[in-house]
Design a protein around this motif. Structure first.
Motif, PDB file in Angstrom:
ATOM      1  N   LEU A  97       0.838  -1.185   0.000  1.00 36.10           N
ATOM      2  CA  LEU A  97       0.000   0.000   0.000  1.00 36.10           C
ATOM      3  C   LEU A  97       0.881   1.246   0.000  1.00 36.10           C
ATOM      4  O   LEU A  97       1.868   1.316   0.723  1.00 36.10           O
ATOM      5  CB  LEU A  97      -0.918   0.010   1.234  1.00 36.10           C
ATOM      6  CG  LEU A  97      -1.875   1.204   1.344  1.00 36.10           C
ATOM      7  CD1 LEU A  97      -2.975   1.117   0.291  1.00 36.10           C
ATOM      8  CD2 LEU A  97      -2.502   1.265   2.742  1.00 36.10           C
ATOM      9  N   ALA A  98       0.503   2.227  -0.807  1.00 31.85           N
ATOM     10  CA  ALA A  98       1.271   3.471  -0.836  1.00 31.85           C
ATOM     11  C   ALA A  98       1.077   4.204   0.490  1.00 31.85           C
ATOM     12  O   ALA A  98      -0.048   4.426   0.932  1.00 31.85           O
ATOM     13  CB  ALA A  98       0.802   4.344  -2.005  1.00 31.85           C
ATOM     14  N   GLY A  99       2.168   4.586   1.107  1.00 33.63           N
ATOM     15  CA  GLY A  99       2.064   5.281   2.391  1.00 33.63           C
ATOM     16  C   GLY A  99       3.365   5.177   3.169  1.00 33.63           C
ATOM     17  O   GLY A  99       4.415   4.856   2.615  1.00 33.63           O
ATOM     18  N   GLN A 100       3.290   5.412   4.449  1.00 35.85           N
ATOM     19  CA  GLN A 100       4.468   5.450   5.320  1.00 35.85           C
ATOM     20  C   GLN A 100       4.228   4.593   6.552  1.00 35.85           C
ATOM     21  O   GLN A 100       3.157   4.634   7.156  1.00 35.85           O
ATOM     22  CB  GLN A 100       4.742   6.901   5.742  1.00 35.85           C
ATOM     23  CG  GLN A 100       6.014   7.079   6.559  1.00 35.85           C
ATOM     24  CD  GLN A 100       6.292   8.555   6.788  1.00 35.85           C
ATOM     25  OE1 GLN A 100       5.856   9.402   6.027  1.00 35.85           O
ATOM     26  NE2 GLN A 100       7.018   8.839   7.852  1.00 35.85           N
ATOM     27  N   VAL A 101       5.226   3.794   6.911  1.00 37.54           N
ATOM     28  CA  VAL A 101       5.062   2.908   8.068  1.00 37.54           C
ATOM     29  C   VAL A 101       5.173   3.702   9.374  1.00 37.54           C
ATOM     30  O   VAL A 101       5.856   4.725   9.440  1.00 37.54           O
ATOM     31  CB  VAL A 101       6.105   1.770   8.061  1.00 37.54           C
ATOM     32  CG1 VAL A 101       5.912   0.872   6.864  1.00 37.54           C
ATOM     33  CG2 VAL A 101       7.515   2.319   8.122  1.00 37.54           C
ATOM     34  N   PHE A 102       4.484   3.195  10.402  1.00 40.43           N
ATOM     35  CA  PHE A 102       4.492   3.829  11.722  1.00 40.43           C
ATOM     36  C   PHE A 102       4.965   2.858  12.796  1.00 40.43           C
ATOM     37  O   PHE A 102       4.514   2.903  13.932  1.00 40.43           O
ATOM     38  CB  PHE A 102       3.089   4.335  12.079  1.00 40.43           C
ATOM     39  CG  PHE A 102       2.632   5.487  11.247  1.00 40.43           C
ATOM     40  CD1 PHE A 102       2.943   6.778  11.628  1.00 40.43           C
ATOM     41  CD2 PHE A 102       1.921   5.288  10.082  1.00 40.43           C
ATOM     42  CE1 PHE A 102       2.531   7.857  10.868  1.00 40.43           C
ATOM     43  CE2 PHE A 102       1.506   6.352   9.318  1.00 40.43           C
ATOM     44  CZ  PHE A 102       1.807   7.650   9.700  1.00 40.43           C
ATOM     45  N   PHE A 103       5.889   1.991  12.428  1.00 43.17           N
ATOM     46  CA  PHE A 103       6.338   0.977  13.387  1.00 43.17           C
ATOM     47  C   PHE A 103       7.072   1.599  14.580  1.00 43.17           C
ATOM     48  O   PHE A 103       6.952   1.136  15.713  1.00 43.17           O
ATOM     49  CB  PHE A 103       7.241  -0.044  12.695  1.00 43.17           C
ATOM     50  CG  PHE A 103       6.484  -0.993  11.808  1.00 43.17           C
ATOM     51  CD1 PHE A 103       5.352  -1.653  12.278  1.00 43.17           C
ATOM     52  CD2 PHE A 103       6.895  -1.235  10.506  1.00 43.17           C
ATOM     53  CE1 PHE A 103       4.655  -2.532  11.458  1.00 43.17           C
ATOM     54  CE2 PHE A 103       6.199  -2.107   9.682  1.00 43.17           C
ATOM     55  CZ  PHE A 103       5.076  -2.755  10.156  1.00 43.17           C
ATOM     56  N   TRP A 104       7.851   2.649  14.335  1.00 44.15           N
ATOM     57  CA  TRP A 104       8.573   3.241  15.466  1.00 44.15           C
ATOM     58  C   TRP A 104       7.613   3.938  16.431  1.00 44.15           C
ATOM     59  O   TRP A 104       7.800   3.905  17.644  1.00 44.15           O
ATOM     60  CB  TRP A 104       9.651   4.195  14.970  1.00 44.15           C
ATOM     61  CG  TRP A 104       9.165   5.517  14.415  1.00 44.15           C
ATOM     62  CD1 TRP A 104       8.851   5.782  13.124  1.00 44.15           C
ATOM     63  CD2 TRP A 104       8.970   6.734  15.145  1.00 44.15           C
ATOM     64  NE1 TRP A 104       8.456   7.088  12.974  1.00 44.15           N
ATOM     65  CE2 TRP A 104       8.524   7.702  14.211  1.00 44.15           C
ATOM     66  CE3 TRP A 104       9.124   7.113  16.469  1.00 44.15           C
ATOM     67  CZ2 TRP A 104       8.220   9.016  14.564  1.00 44.15           C
ATOM     68  CZ3 TRP A 104       8.830   8.416  16.836  1.00 44.15           C
ATOM     69  CH2 TRP A 104       8.378   9.356  15.893  1.00 44.15           C
ATOM     70  N   GLU A 105       6.552   4.579  15.862  1.00 48.13           N
ATOM     71  CA  GLU A 105       5.544   5.171  16.741  1.00 48.13           C
ATOM     72  C   GLU A 105       4.821   4.086  17.539  1.00 48.13           C
ATOM     73  O   GLU A 105       4.521   4.254  18.735  1.00 48.13           O
ATOM     74  CB  GLU A 105       4.532   5.978  15.927  1.00 48.13           C
ATOM     75  CG  GLU A 105       5.107   7.235  15.308  1.00 48.13           C
ATOM     76  CD  GLU A 105       5.566   7.006  13.876  1.00 48.13           C
ATOM     77  OE1 GLU A 105       5.917   5.854  13.549  1.00 48.13           O
ATOM     78  OE2 GLU A 105       5.600   7.977  13.101  1.00 48.13           O
ATOM     79  N   LEU A 106       4.557   2.961  16.884  1.00 50.04           N
ATOM     80  CA  LEU A 106       3.893   1.839  17.551  1.00 50.04           C
ATOM     81  C   LEU A 106       4.741   1.347  18.728  1.00 50.04           C
ATOM     82  O   LEU A 106       4.229   1.168  19.849  1.00 50.04           O
ATOM     83  CB  LEU A 106       3.677   0.703  16.544  1.00 50.04           C
ATOM     84  CG  LEU A 106       3.344  -0.674  17.129  1.00 50.04           C
ATOM     85  CD1 LEU A 106       1.942  -0.691  17.683  1.00 50.04           C
ATOM     86  CD2 LEU A 106       3.540  -1.764  16.083  1.00 50.04           C
ATOM     87  N   ALA A 107       6.029   1.116  18.478  1.00 47.84           N
ATOM     88  CA  ALA A 107       6.903   0.575  19.516  1.00 47.84           C
ATOM     89  C   ALA A 107       7.063   1.542  20.685  1.00 47.84           C
ATOM     90  O   ALA A 107       6.968   1.151  21.853  1.00 47.84           O
ATOM     91  CB  ALA A 107       8.274   0.234  18.923  1.00 47.84           C
TER      92      ALA A 107
END
Length: 649
Positions: A97-107
């Protein structure tokens, strides 16, 4: 649960470091894309984040199910929605999916939430400590009289009614009974509140847990197990703890409203933009930004961070907070009930008056009495000796000391027969007291002993439980603040009246048994007053738990400490003023943080939804995460500012 949150926090924190290193936004910000990027790094990032989401986020996901199950969404619901949106949206981006990951915000969100809950839960203490401390008051073994006439050591649990046990000097009475042989002074102060050892002999009752004085006694067991006096106190503490009310957490209430707002705005954002003709990725990005910016970083730490700071400050002032909710209630106190012995007073006898009868000066009477009493370990004797020392009086030489059980003592002092005796001794030997002053002192609730030289009455010494100088200052300041000051004691009416008058108390309750102490607290609360109880004995434990705020003097018993919401390291009643001042400042910081943590959303959520896009103001999910982080920083700084507030009495 405290250990579980700690373990999940440490594991999640360790995994967050590589997640930060692999996050594209972090790499671009630090200019380390070339150094840290490698083929397949997105899937490694996905794997690490999945572990953090499932392991670190599990308590919140489980809490979500519980809150939805009882139809009461709150903090857990909001946290779960935030981490779920961040996780599943980021997974979709990794999968194409076009977009930006938020894994660091999640962690980082999970890390902060786990830390906040760990800090918060550590401040909540269980109720079992008080009951364990009560049980420890009882000895584990007893000297039981056997069939052959010899005493044998047996576990207290094996004692039965009619058994006879030997209680040696300094030992505790194993369980309730009646004295059959011997005479001694029993220290029941930690059980009944009586400030001085009680002289007891054959036929008198002995309470389990009382400390025997100088004489050996034989006690016939009457009650065991749940029937004993101490067991009744245990039951009262357990009952009071089970019915104890706690204030609802302000953060949960704020989270509930924030949940409704986030769900409503987030649910409307996606279809609203689609209806306005915007592309799906733009509409989805607006919805994700709303959910991310509503992440309760700041809300989750608004209260725990202030609690951590105020707890640290309190410890530095000698205040150990065991129950946060009760500590918060201290700001609204309207009445404070003080135990007498060991709290308002020092729990030791001091000479208050000297009466010379005849031609001898007061110092001479005290010198002779101190010489005799220097050979005794009785609390009254210690008070007389201390008074002589304070006046720089050197005691005379003593010989042929003799203890008079229950009546005093006598000895040869400088070749003369000197005795320090009780009023009962005078009556028994027909010695008349023609002076009215000793009778007036006894009527005022003071303990009076008489000094005889060659059986001639030469003086009287009045002793009383010494009132702490700090108590006078504390009561005066509290009354200036409009707080009612009340005393609760097991001592006699005359003793209580004297102390209450000396301190200028508003009211007092005397000759109160332990179960009645809890009832008296209920009476004060029934007047509509937010009430604190300050005490140090076993007899205070039920009252400490019954009060809106229980404060234990640290020099007191373990059970009083375990039953209390706050423990004073030093035996200084003025610390109650510190508690109130710090409680007000702490509550003020909590409210400030909660207002910021929820209030900034009133500005940020509409912008995240894109209401200002027509003016060219569009918040991306990354900017939303930055604003969310900024709110957390502000809350943390504001909590630290509590140390600069310097709450005063």
């Amino acid at each position: 649960m405290v250990a579980d949150f700690r373990r999940r926090f440490l594991v999640s924190l360790a995994l967050t470091l590589p997640i930060l290193a692999l996050s594209p936004l972090i790499q671009r910000t630090l200019g380390l894309e070339a150094a840290l990027a490698f083929p397949g790094d997105a899937y490694v990032l996905l794997g690490l984040s999945t572990v953090v989401f499932l392991y670190g986020g599990w308590p919140f996901l489980r809490g979500l199910a519980a809150e939805l199950g009882r139809r009461d969404p709150g903090m857990m619901t909001l946290i779960s929605l935030a981490i779920a949106v961040a996780y599943f949206y980021s997974v979709a981006v990794v999968l194409g999916l076009a977009g930006q990951v938020f894994f660091w915000e999640l962690a980082t969100l999970i890390d902060v939430m786990l830390l906040g809950h760990w800090i918060e839960m550590r401040s909540v203490m269980g109720a079992s400590g008080a009951l364990e401390a009560l049980v420890k008051l009882m000895p584990t073994t007893a000297h039981r009289l056997g069939a052959g006439g010899a005493f044998e050591d047996v576990p207290v649990a094996e004692l039965r009614p009619s058994d006879q046990v030997l209680v040696k000097p300094g030992e505790k009475v194993p369980t309730d009974g009646v004295i059959r042989r011997g005479r001694s002074a029993l220290d029941e102060s930690m059980l009944t509140g009586e400030s001085k050892p009680v002289e007891k002999g054959e036929g008198d009752e002995a309470i389990g847990g009382a400390v025997n004085g100088a004489g050996a006694i034989t006690v016939e067991i009457r009650k065991t197990g749940d029937e004993t006096y101490l067991s009744e106190v245990i039951d009262m503490v357990r009952q009071a703890q089970s019915t104890r009310s706690r204030t609802q957490d302000l953060a949960n209430r704020a989270a509930r409203w924030l949940t409704y707002i986030a769900l409503s705005v987030g649910a409307l954002t996606l279809p609203a933009w689609l209806a306005l003709g915007q592309a799906f990725d733009f509409a989805l990005s607006r919805m994700v930004t709303v959910m991310v910016i509503t992440c309760p970083h700041a809300l989750g730490l608004a209260v725990p961070l202030v609690v951590a700071v105020s707890t640290s400050m309190a410890a530095g002032r000698g205040l150990l907070i065991r129950d946060r909710a009760a500590f918060e209630r201290a700001r609204n106190l309207q009445a404070i009930v003080f135990d007498k012995t060991g709290t308002l007073t020092e729990g030791r006898f001091g000479v208050s008056d000297l009466v010379a009868l005849g031609d001898r000066p007061q110092d001479e009477v005290l010198r002779l009495a101190a010489a005799l009493e220097s050979q005794s370990s009785h609390p009254i004797a210690a008070g007389v000796v201390e008074a002589a020392r304070a006046r720089d009086i050197v005691p005379a030489e003593v010989s042929d000391f003799e203890n008079l059980p229950g009546q005093g003592a006598r000895a040869a002092v400088e070749g003369r027969d000197v005795a320090v005796v009780s009023p009962g001794y005078l009556g028994e030997h027909g010695i008349a007291v023609e002076d009215d002053r000793p009778r007036a002192l006894m009527a005022a609730g003071k303990t009076v002993v008489f000094v005889l030289v060659q059986d001639e009455l030469v003086g009287a010494i009045a002793l009383a439980d010494v009132v702490r100088e700090e108590s006078r200052d504390a009561i005066a300041r509290l009354k200036d603040k409009g707080i009612r000051c009340i005393m609760l004691t097991g001592d006699a009416e005359a003793v209580a009246k004297r102390v209450a008058g000396e301190l200028g108390l508003d009211d007092f309750f005397a000759e109160v048994l332990p179960h009645q102490k809890a009832e008296r607290i209920r009476e004060v609360k029934a007047r509509g007053l937010v009430t604190a109880m300050v005490g140090d004995g076993v007899n205070d434990a039920p009252a400490l738990v019954e009060a809106d705020l229980g404060v234990a003097i640290g020099a007191g018993t373990d059970v009083a400490i375990e039953s209390a919401d706050i423990v004073l390291v030093k035996s200084d009643p003025r610390a109650v003023l510190d508690i109130m001042a710090l409680s007000r400042s702490t509550y003020g910081k909590m409210i400030q943080n909660l207002l910021w943590a929820t209030g900034y959303n009133a500005f940020a959520i509409p912008l995240a939804a894109g209401v200002a896009s027509g003016a060219g103001v569009v918040l991306t999910p990354a900017v939303g995460a930055a604003l969310m982080s900024l709110s957390t920083v502000i809350v943390a700084i504001n909590a630290r500012l509590l140390k600069w507030a310097q709450p005063t009495r």
